[in-house]
Design a protein around this motif. Structure first.
Motif, PDB file in Angstrom:
ATOM      1  N   GLU A   1     -29.064  36.712  73.201  1.00 20.30           N
ATOM      2  CA  GLU A   1     -27.795  36.344  72.688  1.00 20.30           C
ATOM      3  C   GLU A   1     -26.087  36.578  71.860  1.00 20.30           C
ATOM      4  N   ALA A   2     -25.196  36.358  72.558  1.00 20.62           N
ATOM      5  CA  ALA A   2     -24.473  36.648  72.038  1.00 20.62           C
ATOM      6  C   ALA A   2     -23.891  35.637  71.695  1.00 20.62           C
ATOM      7  N   SER A   3     -22.806  36.189  70.614  1.00 21.26           N
ATOM      8  CA  SER A   3     -21.442  35.137  69.382  1.00 21.26           C
ATOM      9  C   SER A   3     -20.517  35.348  69.790  1.00 21.26           C
ATOM     10  N   MET A   4     -19.034  34.264  69.716  1.00 22.00           N
ATOM     11  CA  MET A   4     -17.878  34.497  69.871  1.00 22.00           C
ATOM     12  C   MET A   4     -16.999  35.058  69.010  1.00 22.00           C
ATOM     13  N   TRP A   5     -17.758  35.091  67.716  1.00 24.98           N
ATOM     14  CA  TRP A   5     -17.424  36.136  67.060  1.00 24.98           C
ATOM     15  C   TRP A   5     -17.280  37.841  67.406  1.00 24.98           C
ATOM     16  N   GLY A   6     -18.996  38.067  67.966  1.00 27.09           N
ATOM     17  CA  GLY A   6     -18.946  39.195  67.404  1.00 27.09           C
ATOM     18  C   GLY A   6     -18.395  39.558  69.214  1.00 27.09           C
ATOM     19  N   ASP A   7     -18.462  38.849  69.575  1.00 27.19           N
ATOM     20  CA  ASP A   7     -17.301  39.676  71.222  1.00 27.19           C
ATOM     21  C   ASP A   7     -16.292  39.865  70.781  1.00 27.19           C
ATOM     22  N   TYR A   8     -15.572  38.759  69.873  1.00 23.73           N
ATOM     23  CA  TYR A   8     -13.793  39.357  69.315  1.00 23.73           C
ATOM     24  C   TYR A   8     -14.332  40.727  68.922  1.00 23.73           C
ATOM     25  N   HIS A   9     -14.656  40.680  67.559  1.00 21.56           N
ATOM     26  CA  HIS A   9     -14.791  41.885  66.822  1.00 21.56           C
ATOM     27  C   HIS A   9     -14.982  42.836  67.764  1.00 21.56           C
ATOM     28  N   ALA A  10     -16.329  42.955  68.594  1.00 22.31           N
ATOM     29  CA  ALA A  10     -16.257  44.233  69.118  1.00 22.31           C
ATOM     30  C   ALA A  10     -14.582  44.155  70.184  1.00 22.31           C
ATOM     31  N   ARG A  11     -14.554  43.255  70.645  1.00 24.48           N
ATOM     32  CA  ARG A  11     -12.800  43.231  71.881  1.00 24.48           C
ATOM     33  C   ARG A  11     -11.894  44.576  70.588  1.00 24.48           C
ATOM     34  N   GLU A  12     -11.589  43.702  69.536  1.00 29.65           N
ATOM     35  CA  GLU A  12     -10.717  44.057  68.536  1.00 29.65           C
ATOM     36  C   GLU A  12     -10.719  45.136  68.395  1.00 29.65           C
ATOM     37  N   ALA A  13     -12.243  45.938  67.436  1.00 30.63           N
ATOM     38  CA  ALA A  13     -12.247  47.744  66.897  1.00 30.63           C
ATOM     39  C   ALA A  13     -12.420  48.412  68.354  1.00 30.63           C
ATOM     40  N   ALA A  14     -12.566  47.430  69.567  1.00 39.00           N
ATOM     41  CA  ALA A  14     -12.206  48.913  70.937  1.00 39.00           C
ATOM     42  C   ALA A  14     -10.568  49.172  71.213  1.00 39.00           C
ATOM     43  N   LEU A  15      -9.773  48.232  70.736  1.00 34.43           N
ATOM     44  CA  LEU A  15      -8.579  48.267  70.932  1.00 34.43           C
ATOM     45  C   LEU A  15      -8.246  49.106  69.898  1.00 34.43           C
ATOM     46  N   TYR A  16      -8.533  48.715  69.029  1.00 35.53           N
ATOM     47  CA  TYR A  16      -8.063  49.593  67.247  1.00 35.53           C
ATOM     48  C   TYR A  16      -8.351  51.219  67.787  1.00 35.53           C
ATOM     49  N   LEU A  17      -9.588  51.212  68.727  1.00 32.63           N
ATOM     50  CA  LEU A  17      -9.948  52.938  69.015  1.00 32.63           C
ATOM     51  C   LEU A  17      -9.389  53.208  69.838  1.00 32.63           C
ATOM     52  N   GLN A  18      -8.644  52.515  71.014  1.00 34.81           N
ATOM     53  CA  GLN A  18      -7.701  52.669  72.419  1.00 34.81           C
ATOM     54  C   GLN A  18      -6.686  53.036  71.401  1.00 34.81           C
ATOM     55  N   ARG A  19      -6.164  52.511  70.818  1.00 29.20           N
ATOM     56  CA  ARG A  19      -4.763  52.905  70.592  1.00 29.20           C
ATOM     57  C   ARG A  19      -4.758  54.645  69.901  1.00 29.20           C
ATOM     58  N   LEU A  20      -5.346  54.833  68.584  1.00 27.61           N
ATOM     59  CA  LEU A  20      -5.566  55.866  68.151  1.00 27.61           C
ATOM     60  C   LEU A  20      -6.196  56.615  69.537  1.00 27.61           C
ATOM     61  N   CYS A  21      -6.561  56.191  70.515  1.00 29.80           N
ATOM     62  CA  CYS A  21      -6.862  57.723  71.243  1.00 29.80           C
ATOM     63  C   CYS A  21      -5.910  58.193  72.127  1.00 29.80           C
ATOM     64  N   ARG A  22      -5.066  56.751  72.544  1.00 27.96           N
ATOM     65  CA  ARG A  22      -3.684  57.073  73.176  1.00 27.96           C
ATOM     66  C   ARG A  22      -2.600  57.307  72.588  1.00 27.96           C
ATOM     67  N   GLY A  23      -2.490  57.187  71.406  1.00 25.34           N
ATOM     68  CA  GLY A  23      -1.286  58.306  70.272  1.00 25.34           C
ATOM     69  C   GLY A  23      -0.142  56.453  70.123  1.00 25.34           C
ATOM     70  N   GLU A  24      -1.292  55.354  70.699  1.00 26.45           N
ATOM     71  CA  GLU A  24       0.283  54.444  70.418  1.00 26.45           C
ATOM     72  C   GLU A  24       0.102  53.942  69.015  1.00 26.45           C
ATOM     73  N   PRO A  25       0.804  52.243  68.668  1.00 25.58           N
ATOM     74  CA  PRO A  25       1.598  52.111  67.279  1.00 25.58           C
ATOM     75  C   PRO A  25      -0.757  51.874  67.103  1.00 25.58           C
ATOM     76  N   TYR A  26      -0.298  51.965  65.257  1.00 25.57           N
ATOM     77  CA  TYR A  26      -1.616  51.755  64.913  1.00 25.57           C
ATOM     78  C   TYR A  26      -2.086  49.667  64.502  1.00 25.57           C
ATOM     79  N   LEU A  27      -3.113  49.528  65.011  1.00 19.29           N
ATOM     80  CA  LEU A  27      -3.237  48.671  64.834  1.00 19.29           C
ATOM     81  C   LEU A  27      -3.640  47.341  63.750  1.00 19.29           C
ATOM     82  N   THR A  28      -2.545  46.733  63.610  1.00 19.52           N
ATOM     83  CA  THR A  28      -2.857  45.580  61.641  1.00 19.52           C
ATOM     84  C   THR A  28      -2.225  44.714  62.041  1.00 19.52           C
ATOM     85  N   PHE A  29      -2.982  43.423  61.297  1.00 17.29           N
ATOM     86  CA  PHE A  29      -3.169  42.206  61.613  1.00 17.29           C
ATOM     87  C   PHE A  29      -0.996  42.007  61.380  1.00 17.29           C
ATOM     88  N   PHE A  30      -0.747  42.891  60.942  1.00 23.98           N
ATOM     89  CA  PHE A  30       0.672  42.349  60.226  1.00 23.98           C
ATOM     90  C   PHE A  30       1.973  43.509  60.935  1.00 23.98           C
TER      91      PHE A  30
END
Length: 467
Positions: free
Chosen positions: A426-455
Motif C-alpha cells: 500500500e501507499a501513503s499520500m506523504w510517501g508519494d508526495y516526497h518521492a515526487r519532490e525528490a524526483a523533481l529535485y534530481l530532475q532539475r540537477l540533471c537538466r541544469g535547472e535552478p536548484y530546488l528549495t522551498f524558499f
C-alpha cells in the motif's frame, strides 16, 4: 546500507521519467474518486486511497503532488488541479490553530505556487502573488503562536497532543516560519509585542536537536548517536523535560524511522535556508557558525544512524527496534524484504530520508567536506531502489505511487493483504508526495535547472558542490 559509489543524478534519469509517466494517471484517479466530504486521502487500501480521521494533515500533499507533476512535465491539467484546489480548499489550514504541521499543508501548496511564480514558471500576477503571500504569512504566525516556553528561555511548537509534547515531525514545519520571515512578517502578541518568526524557528530547532536527537553521550541507557525520539514530554508545571515518548514508533527507546527521516530532511533544509541569511541575523545566537554547528550535529548524527541501521538497498524497516526484526537475521546485510512475515518496511521514510541525505551531502560538498559525498551517494542509492519495483507502483489500477508505506503500526491502521502477516503493498499520500519532490529535485540537477528549495533562492554561503 551499502552505498553505490557509481551513481550520478543522470543514472536515475530514465527512472525519473518513468515515475512521472506512472504518476500522472494516479493523480487524476485520486481527483476523480476521492470525495472531499470524506476527508483528505491518507493511505491506500487494496490500491484505492482512503481517508483516516485524525487531522487533515495530508491535503497539502494531495494538491502539492499535482503541482509537482506540473513542474516536472508542464502539463497544465495538473496546474489547474493543484492551484484551483489550493485556492478553494486549503486556505482554512493556514489559520488552523490545532496542529503542528503547517509546513505540510501550506508550504506544499501556497509555498509551491509562490515559488513557481518567483522562478518564472508562473506569470507574475500581482493579486495572485498577494494571495499566496498572505496565506503563508498567516500560516507562519499561527504556527509560531502554538508555543511552549521552557525555563531556559527556549521553547518549541507543540504537537496536536498538547503543550507538553514536542514532535520530531515539526522540524519540517519550520519551513512555514522561514517563509514568513522572508516575507517580512512577525507574530504580534499582547500589547503589540513583536515576536520574530526566525527566533521561534531557531528556538524550536534548538529544542528538537537537544531533546529529540541523541548523540551517544550517555543521556540514558539507550543513547546511541543519531537515534531519534518521536516525541519529547515536558512537565508543564515547571517546564522541565521528563522523558522520550513515541506515538507511531514501537517504543520511546527505539527509533521510528519516519521520525528519523523528518529530522534528516528538516535539518538539511534549514541549513540551506540559514545559509542565505545575513550574519547579523545570528548575532543573538553567537553567530552563524554556532547555529550551523548544532544543526549540522543533529543532521549528521541522524543521517549516519540511517546509513548504519537501514537495509543494504537503503529502504528501512518501520522501526529500528521493532520486536520481530531479529527473526529476519542479518536484515541490514541484504536488501529490505517488503513481503516478509515479521516486520513491515516503510518506503515513505526512505522517500523523506533520501532528500535529507542529498541536501546535506550537497551542503557539505560545497564546503569541500568529504562526508558530503557519502551522504550524496547514499541519497542516490535510496532513490535508485525506491524508483523501481517492487516500490514503484507500475499497476495502473493502484492509485498509489510508492508501495510498502506504513502509517501507524501500533494502532493497526495499515492494511494487511489477505494471506500476509504484516502490512505491505500500500501507499501513503506523504510517501508519494516526497518521492515526487525528490524526483523533481534530481530532475532539475540533471537538466541544469535552478536548484530546488522551498524558499526560491539558491543555497548561499559557499560555492555549489561539484556532485
Amino acid at each position: 546500507m551499502k552505498i553505490d559509489e557509481t551513481l550520478a543524478p543522470d543514472s536515475l534519469a530514465p527512472k525519473i521519467r518513468r515515475l512521472w509517466r506512472l504518476s500522472a494517471p494516479k493523480i487524476l484517479a485520486i481527483e476523480r474518486t476521492c470525495e472531499p466530504s470524506r476527508g483528505a486521502p491518507v493511505f491506500t487500501v487494496d490500491g484505492v486511497y482512503t481517508s483516516r480521521g485524525w487531522t487533515e494533515w495530508t491535503q497539502g500533499f494531495q494538491y502539492g503532488s499535482a503541482l509537482l507533476q506540473f513542474e516536472a512535465t508542464r502539463d497544465p491539467e495538473f496546474l489547474a488541479i493543484g492551484r484551483d484546489n489550493t485556492l478553494r480548499k486549503v486556505l482554512p489550514h493556514a489559520t488552523h490553530m490545532g496542529v503542528h504541521d503547517h509546513g505540510f499543508n501550506i508550504v506544499s501548496t501556497y509555498g509551491a505556487l509562490l515559488r513557481m511564480m518567483l522562478e518564472g514558471t508562473l506569470p507574475p500576477e500581482a493579486w495572485e502573488r498577494a494571495c499566496y503571500e498572505t496565506a503563508l504569512k498567516c500560516s507562519a504566525a499561527v504556527q509560531a503562536r502554538r508555543w511552549t516556553r521552557l525555563p531556559d528561555g527556549g521553547g518549541f511548537i507543540y504537537s496536536f497532543n498538547g503543550p507538553h509534547s514536542l514532535f520530531a515531525d515539526t522540524i519540517r514545519s519550520l519551513r512555514s516560519l522561514a517563509l514568513g520571515h522572508l516575507l517580512g512578517h512577525v507574530l504580534l502578541e499582547e500589547h503589540d509585542e513583536r515576536v520574530s518568526l526566525l527566533e521561534r524557528l531557531l528556538r524550536h530547532a534548538a529544542a528538537t536537536a537537544r531533546y529529540n536527537v541523541y548523540y551517544g553521550k550517555g543521556r540514558d541507557a539507550y543513547d546511541v548517536r543519531g537515534r531519534v525520539a518521536h516525541e519529547s514530554i515536558f512537565n508543564l508545571n515547571d517546564g522541565r523535560y521528563r522523558c522520550p515518548s513515541s506515538q507511531q514508533g514501537f517504543s520511546p527507546f527505539s527509533t521510528w524511522t519516519r521520525g528519523l527521516a523528518w529530522i534528516m530532511c528538516g535539518y538539511a533544509e534549514e541549513l540551506e535556508f540559514l545559509a542565505t541569511l545575513s550574519e547579523e541575523e545570528f548575532a543573538a545566537w553567537g553567530g552563524r557558525a554556532a547555529v550551523e554547528g548544532w544543526c549540522r550535529a543533529a543532521a549528521e548524527a541522524a543521517c549516519d544512524f540511517y546509513i548504519e541501521h537501514t537495509a543494504a538497498d537503503g529502504i528501512p524497516y518501520w522501526d529500528t527496534g521493532a520486536p520481530h526484526l531479529g527473526a529476519l537475521g542479518d536484515w541490514r546485510g541484504r536488501p529490505a524484504d517488503p513481503f516478509n512475515d515479521h516486520e513491515p518496511v516503510d518506503s515513505s521514510a526512505a522517500a523523506i530520508a533520501a532528500q535529507g541525505l542529498l541536501r546535506l551531502g550537497r551542503f557539505l560538498g560545497a564546503r569541500n567536506e568529504p562526508k558530503g559525498r557519502t551522504y550524496w551517494q547514499a541519497g542516490l542509492t535510496v532513490l535508485d531502489t525506491l524508483f523501481d519495483e517492487p516500490y514503484l507502483a507500475a499497476d495502473p489500477r493502484h492509485q498509489g505511487l510508492i508501495l510498502h508505506s506504513v502509517y501507524h503500526r501500533p494502532n493497526g491502521w495499515d492494511h494487511i493483504p489477505e494471506g500476509r502477516r504484516v502490512p505491505c503493498g500500500e501507499a501513503s499520500m506523504w510517501g508519494d508526495y516526497h518521492a515526487r519532490e525528490a524526483a523533481l529535485y534530481l530532475q532539475r540537477l540533471c537538466r541544469g535547472e535552478p536548484y530546488l528549495t522551498f524558499f526560491s533562492k539558491p543555497p548561499g554561503g559557499a560555492r555549489e558542490a561539484q556532485t
